[in-house]
Design a protein around this motif. Structure first.
Motif, PDB file in Angstrom:
ATOM      1  N   ILE A   1       3.531  -6.247   2.509  1.00 18.87           N
ATOM      2  CA  ILE A   1       4.302  -4.809   2.555  1.00 18.87           C
ATOM      3  C   ILE A   1       5.214  -5.254   3.413  1.00 18.87           C
ATOM      4  CG2 ILE A   1       2.946  -5.057   4.925  1.00 18.87           C
ATOM      5  CD1 ILE A   1       2.958  -2.292   5.432  1.00 18.87           C
ATOM      6  N   VAL A   2       6.378  -5.195   3.093  1.00 19.32           N
ATOM      7  CA  VAL A   2       7.372  -4.352   2.706  1.00 19.32           C
ATOM      8  C   VAL A   2       8.396  -3.724   3.563  1.00 19.32           C
ATOM      9  CG1 VAL A   2      10.258  -5.794   1.843  1.00 19.32           C
ATOM     10  CG2 VAL A   2       7.589  -6.559   1.209  1.00 19.32           C
ATOM     11  N   CYS A   3       9.187  -3.646   4.999  1.00 16.62           N
ATOM     12  CA  CYS A   3       8.930  -3.005   5.389  1.00 16.62           C
ATOM     13  C   CYS A   3      11.118  -3.056   5.028  1.00 16.62           C
ATOM     14  CB  CYS A   3       9.257  -3.013   6.667  1.00 16.62           C
ATOM     15  SG  CYS A   3       7.561  -2.475   7.169  1.00 16.62           S
ATOM     16  N   SER A   4      11.426  -1.793   4.699  1.00 19.10           N
ATOM     17  CA  SER A   4      13.013  -2.230   4.057  1.00 19.10           C
ATOM     18  C   SER A   4      14.348  -1.671   5.403  1.00 19.10           C
ATOM     19  CB  SER A   4      13.906  -1.566   2.814  1.00 19.10           C
ATOM     20  OG  SER A   4      13.552   0.366   3.498  1.00 19.10           O
ATOM     21  N   TYR A   5      14.906  -2.110   5.842  1.00 18.78           N
ATOM     22  CA  TYR A   5      15.862  -2.158   7.142  1.00 18.78           C
ATOM     23  C   TYR A   5      17.450  -2.090   6.883  1.00 18.78           C
ATOM     24  CZ  TYR A   5      18.421  -2.864  12.465  1.00 18.78           C
ATOM     25  OH  TYR A   5      18.809  -2.210  12.825  1.00 18.78           O
TER      26      TYR A   5
ATOM     27  N   GLU B   1       4.196  -7.186  13.302  1.00 23.48           N
ATOM     28  CA  GLU B   1       2.866  -7.410  13.199  1.00 23.48           C
ATOM     29  C   GLU B   1       2.803  -6.833  12.457  1.00 23.48           C
ATOM     30  OE1 GLU B   1       3.711  -3.485  16.008  1.00 23.48           O
ATOM     31  OE2 GLU B   1       4.557  -5.873  15.922  1.00 23.48           O
ATOM     32  N   VAL B   2       3.278  -5.690  12.184  1.00 25.67           N
ATOM     33  CA  VAL B   2       3.286  -4.754  10.540  1.00 25.67           C
ATOM     34  C   VAL B   2       4.083  -4.801   9.363  1.00 25.67           C
ATOM     35  CG1 VAL B   2       1.523  -3.338  12.262  1.00 25.67           C
ATOM     36  CG2 VAL B   2       3.790  -2.807  11.250  1.00 25.67           C
ATOM     37  N   CYS B   3       4.434  -5.705   9.634  1.00 25.04           N
ATOM     38  CA  CYS B   3       6.125  -6.068   8.643  1.00 25.04           C
ATOM     39  C   CYS B   3       6.263  -7.371   8.761  1.00 25.04           C
ATOM     40  CB  CYS B   3       7.631  -5.572   8.977  1.00 25.04           C
ATOM     41  SG  CYS B   3       7.272  -3.443   9.234  1.00 25.04           S
ATOM     42  N   PRO B   4       5.548  -7.936   7.447  1.00 27.23           N
ATOM     43  CA  PRO B   4       5.392  -9.709   7.857  1.00 27.23           C
ATOM     44  C   PRO B   4       6.344 -10.111   6.435  1.00 27.23           C
ATOM     45  CG  PRO B   4       3.990  -8.513   6.287  1.00 27.23           C
ATOM     46  CD  PRO B   4       4.537  -7.907   7.387  1.00 27.23           C
ATOM     47  N   TYR B   5       6.920  -8.739   5.491  1.00 24.87           N
ATOM     48  CA  TYR B   5       8.452  -8.941   5.067  1.00 24.87           C
ATOM     49  C   TYR B   5       9.477  -7.883   5.523  1.00 24.87           C
ATOM     50  CZ  TYR B   5       6.153 -12.216   1.572  1.00 24.87           C
ATOM     51  OH  TYR B   5       5.801 -13.302   1.508  1.00 24.87           O
ATOM     52  N   VAL B   6      10.705  -8.731   5.566  1.00 21.15           N
ATOM     53  CA  VAL B   6      11.965  -7.701   5.815  1.00 21.15           C
ATOM     54  C   VAL B   6      12.794  -7.486   5.180  1.00 21.15           C
ATOM     55  CG1 VAL B   6      13.034  -6.544   7.882  1.00 21.15           C
ATOM     56  CG2 VAL B   6      11.382  -7.313   8.597  1.00 21.15           C
TER      57      VAL B   6
ATOM     58  N   LYS C   1      -4.181  -0.592 -10.537  1.00 20.47           N
ATOM     59  CA  LYS C   1      -3.593  -1.240 -11.158  1.00 20.47           C
ATOM     60  C   LYS C   1      -3.194  -2.759 -10.752  1.00 20.47           C
ATOM     61  CE  LYS C   1      -0.924   2.449 -13.247  1.00 20.47           C
ATOM     62  NZ  LYS C   1      -1.891   2.570 -14.225  1.00 20.47           N
ATOM     63  N   HIS C   2      -3.836  -2.603  -9.806  1.00 16.77           N
ATOM     64  CA  HIS C   2      -3.700  -3.983  -8.610  1.00 16.77           C
ATOM     65  C   HIS C   2      -2.132  -4.852  -8.792  1.00 16.77           C
ATOM     66  CE1 HIS C   2      -7.922  -4.672  -9.871  1.00 16.77           C
ATOM     67  NE2 HIS C   2      -8.023  -4.394 -11.190  1.00 16.77           N
ATOM     68  N   LEU C   3      -1.526  -3.777  -8.096  1.00 16.39           N
ATOM     69  CA  LEU C   3      -0.044  -4.277  -8.345  1.00 16.39           C
ATOM     70  C   LEU C   3       0.300  -5.374  -6.631  1.00 16.39           C
ATOM     71  CD1 LEU C   3       1.746  -1.365  -7.935  1.00 16.39           C
ATOM     72  CD2 LEU C   3       1.769  -2.895 -10.306  1.00 16.39           C
ATOM     73  N   GLY C   4       0.918  -5.977  -6.608  1.00 15.74           N
ATOM     74  CA  GLY C   4       1.565  -6.636  -5.514  1.00 15.74           C
ATOM     75  C   GLY C   4       1.675  -6.279  -4.203  1.00 15.74           C
ATOM     76  N   GLY C   5       1.975  -4.876  -3.654  1.00 20.25           N
ATOM     77  CA  GLY C   5       1.838  -4.365  -2.945  1.00 20.25           C
ATOM     78  C   GLY C   5       2.398  -3.680  -3.221  1.00 20.25           C
ATOM     79  N   ILE C   6       3.815  -3.128  -1.702  1.00 20.89           N
ATOM     80  CA  ILE C   6       4.320  -1.267  -1.264  1.00 20.89           C
ATOM     81  C   ILE C   6       5.526  -2.570  -1.035  1.00 20.89           C
ATOM     82  CG2 ILE C   6       2.234  -0.504  -1.457  1.00 20.89           C
ATOM     83  CD1 ILE C   6       2.719  -0.395   1.545  1.00 20.89           C
ATOM     84  N   TYR C   7       6.171  -1.274  -0.948  1.00 17.95           N
ATOM     85  CA  TYR C   7       7.998  -1.578  -0.084  1.00 17.95           C
ATOM     86  C   TYR C   7       8.114  -0.355   0.518  1.00 17.95           C
ATOM     87  CZ  TYR C   7      11.603  -0.338  -2.761  1.00 17.95           C
ATOM     88  OH  TYR C   7      12.552   0.426  -3.259  1.00 17.95           O
TER      89      TYR C   7
ATOM     90  N   THR D   1      -2.737  -1.053   2.611  1.00 25.25           N
ATOM     91  CA  THR D   1      -2.380  -2.128   2.425  1.00 25.25           C
ATOM     92  C   THR D   1      -3.641  -3.670   2.224  1.00 25.25           C
ATOM     93  OG1 THR D   1      -0.391  -1.259   2.070  1.00 25.25           O
ATOM     94  CG2 THR D   1      -0.796  -4.004   1.982  1.00 25.25           C
ATOM     95  N   ARG D   2      -3.170  -3.736   4.200  1.00 28.19           N
ATOM     96  CA  ARG D   2      -4.230  -4.914   4.513  1.00 28.19           C
ATOM     97  C   ARG D   2      -6.412  -4.472   3.963  1.00 28.19           C
ATOM     98  NH1 ARG D   2      -1.148  -7.663   8.087  1.00 28.19           N
ATOM     99  NH2 ARG D   2       0.662  -6.223   8.554  1.00 28.19           N
ATOM    100  N   SER D   3      -6.390  -3.132   3.858  1.00 33.80           N
ATOM    101  CA  SER D   3      -8.200  -3.482   3.395  1.00 33.80           C
ATOM    102  C   SER D   3      -7.784  -3.772   1.771  1.00 33.80           C
ATOM    103  CB  SER D   3      -8.485  -1.760   3.724  1.00 33.80           C
ATOM    104  OG  SER D   3      -7.466  -0.649   2.675  1.00 33.80           O
ATOM    105  N   ILE D   4      -7.278  -3.724   1.354  1.00 33.19           N
ATOM    106  CA  ILE D   4      -7.285  -3.861  -0.361  1.00 33.19           C
ATOM    107  C   ILE D   4      -7.530  -5.347  -0.798  1.00 33.19           C
ATOM    108  CG2 ILE D   4      -5.544  -3.696  -2.381  1.00 33.19           C
ATOM    109  CD1 ILE D   4      -4.847  -1.144  -2.209  1.00 33.19           C
ATOM    110  N   PRO D   5      -8.787  -5.693  -1.218  1.00 30.21           N
ATOM    111  CA  PRO D   5      -9.264  -7.468  -1.719  1.00 30.21           C
ATOM    112  C   PRO D   5      -8.258  -7.506  -2.245  1.00 30.21           C
ATOM    113  CG  PRO D   5     -10.321  -5.592  -2.268  1.00 30.21           C
ATOM    114  CD  PRO D   5      -9.849  -4.487  -1.963  1.00 30.21           C
TER     115      PRO D   5
END
Length: 441
Positions: free
Chosen positions: A58-62, A80-85, A394-400, A427-431
């Motif tokens: 999960i990526v947060c843009s700023y 805490e909810v944005c491990p990528y910025v 679709k087993h994507l890598g995640g979202i931004y 996002t965190r609930s997807i295995p």
């Protein structure tokens, strides 16, 4: 073929411990120990991989330029909810002699974000996004000297400004009706990414810290057809962020999951039975995300962009006989309304709510006394649920998320960060897609 389990190993060990009472040959004993050592090695390897493996990203843009005027400093980013910025964005570097240089103001703004993140977390990663018009990238990528200068400038973001990664946001490559570059972009883009890949790899070694190369990808079918050598692009980069603003938005919704089918009218004077009665427009997020995958891009590298905003368009009802309710045909751009202001706007009196079944998004309309009307397409929890279903399926890598400060950050319409909270939880609930069975052939 059988699966090696701890019970299997225990059985082997028991057999070996009773060698004095068995008729096992030396070759059998050696084969048993070989299997045991292989199992242990595989177990340790997979244990390390699983312990360090991350789920969906999960990526947060700023955007410093957008966040500053609303009083939202980097310290407010919920790490805490944005491990990528991902910081959007550095303007394309200017050319000075044989060098390319980024704006000092952009550098200062980025450094503030990095400093704020590093003070609060040792694990959150910060990515510098490099923006540019299509012609900027076309001209730069087409010559060796210019590519070298651009790569040197990009490396400064990694080594001098301490970025964990750089993203190439090449807007509208190619020269189709959706692109503004050159037909050669398909070739020179790969050459530029090859040079950047080598530079990022070298930067990782120099500081003994992994650096990443990201790429912003289009979801417009014309750009996909013309501008990308997808196999090479996906091989060279670590992550691809699929930009929802690039969808061919001719529908009721500005970020539709699927395009609305087109019904072909029948003329009784001509035999048109050989023509399809309904045409699939091949637009929408789902269809064109799948095209990235079908062209050979690993799903785990793809991050679906989700914009926390609505699009408002003004129109005259008199256009309906010509374009139906697709006023997007007349006003492609529209006006952006971020969630924090949108949530109050759509609560005002006079709006009529509609759900776009193909687009998978809501929109509201209202008409004024002067005959003019307006329509707002936006995201809500229902539309986000459908997008997250697609990410999982679709087993994507995640979202931004575009942008973290576009959400209802102050809780003016209810819970603060309500949409981001849902996206993070989902996002965190997807295995993880990593398998757990180790098979022995």
């Amino acid at each position: 073929m059988h699966i090696i389990t701890p019970a299997t190993v225990a059985k082997w060990m028991s057999n070996i411990s009773h060698l004095s009472q068995s008729a096992l040959s030396f070759a059998s004993i050696r084969n048993m120990w070989k299997k045991i050592f292989v199992w242990i090695a595989l177990t340790l390897t997979f244990g390390v991989e699983l312990s360090t493996a991350q789920g969906k990203k999960i990526v947060c843009s700023y955007s410093p330029a957008k966040a500053g005027p609303i009083g939202y400093p980097p310290e407010y980013i919920p790490l805490e909810v944005c491990p990528y910025v991902i910081v959007k964005a550095f303007s394309f570097p200017s050319t000075v002699g044989r060098q390319m240089l980024f704006s000092d103001n952009d550098k200062i703004a980025f450094s503030r974000v990095v400093s704020s993140v590093r003070k609060r977390s040792s694990t959150v990663r910060v990515v510098a996004s490099i923006d540019g018009y299509a012609r900027d990238f076309t001209i730069t990528s087409s010559a060796i000297v210019r590519r070298k200068a651009f790569v040197q400038a990009a490396v400064t973001l990694l080594l001098e400004l301490d970025a964990d990664g750089i993203e190439l946001n090449w807007e509208a490559p190619g020269n189709s009706n959706a692109g503004y570059g050159s037909s050669n972009d398909r070739i020179t883009m790969v050459q530029l990414l090859q040079d950047l890949r080598q530079a990022v790899k070298a930067a990782s070694k120099s500081r003994n810290r992994n650096r990443e190369l990201w790429f912003r990808g289009s979801l417009h079918p014309n750009v996909i057809d013309e501008a990308y050598n997808m196999l090479d692009v996906c091989e060279l980069v670590d992550h691809i962020t699929l930009d929802p603003s690039t969808v061919d938005s001719l529908e009721n919704s500005h970020a539709p999951l699927y395009g609305t089918p087109i019904t072909v009218p029948r003329n009784p004077l001509f035999n048109t039975d050989f023509l399809p009665s309904v045409i699939e427009p091949m637009t929408g997020i789902t269809t064109n995300t799948q095209r990235w995958i079908d062209e050979g891009c690993a799903p785990k590298k793809l991050l679906l962009g989700i914009g926390l905003h609505g699009i408002r368009r003004d129109y005259s009802p008199s256009v309906f006989p010509f374009v139906g309710d697709k006023v997007n045909l007349l006003r492609q751009k529209g006006t952006y309304l971020e969630q924090r202001e949108l949530c109050n706007t759509i609560r005002e009196a006079g709006w009529s709510y509609t759900w776009d079944g193909y687009g998978g998004m809501p929109y509201v309309t209202r008409t004024f006394q002067n005959g003019r009307g307006e329509r707002i397409s936006y995201e809500n929890l229902d539309s986000l649920r459908l997008k997250m279903d697609m990410v999982e399926q679709k087993h994507l890598g995640g979202i931004y998320i575009d942008y973290v400060h576009s959400d209802d950050i102050y809780g003016r319409c209810g819970q603060a960060y309500s949409l981001i909270a849902y996206l993070s939880s989902r996002t965190r609930s997807i295995p993880s897609d990593i398998g757990f069975a180790i098979e022995w052939i």
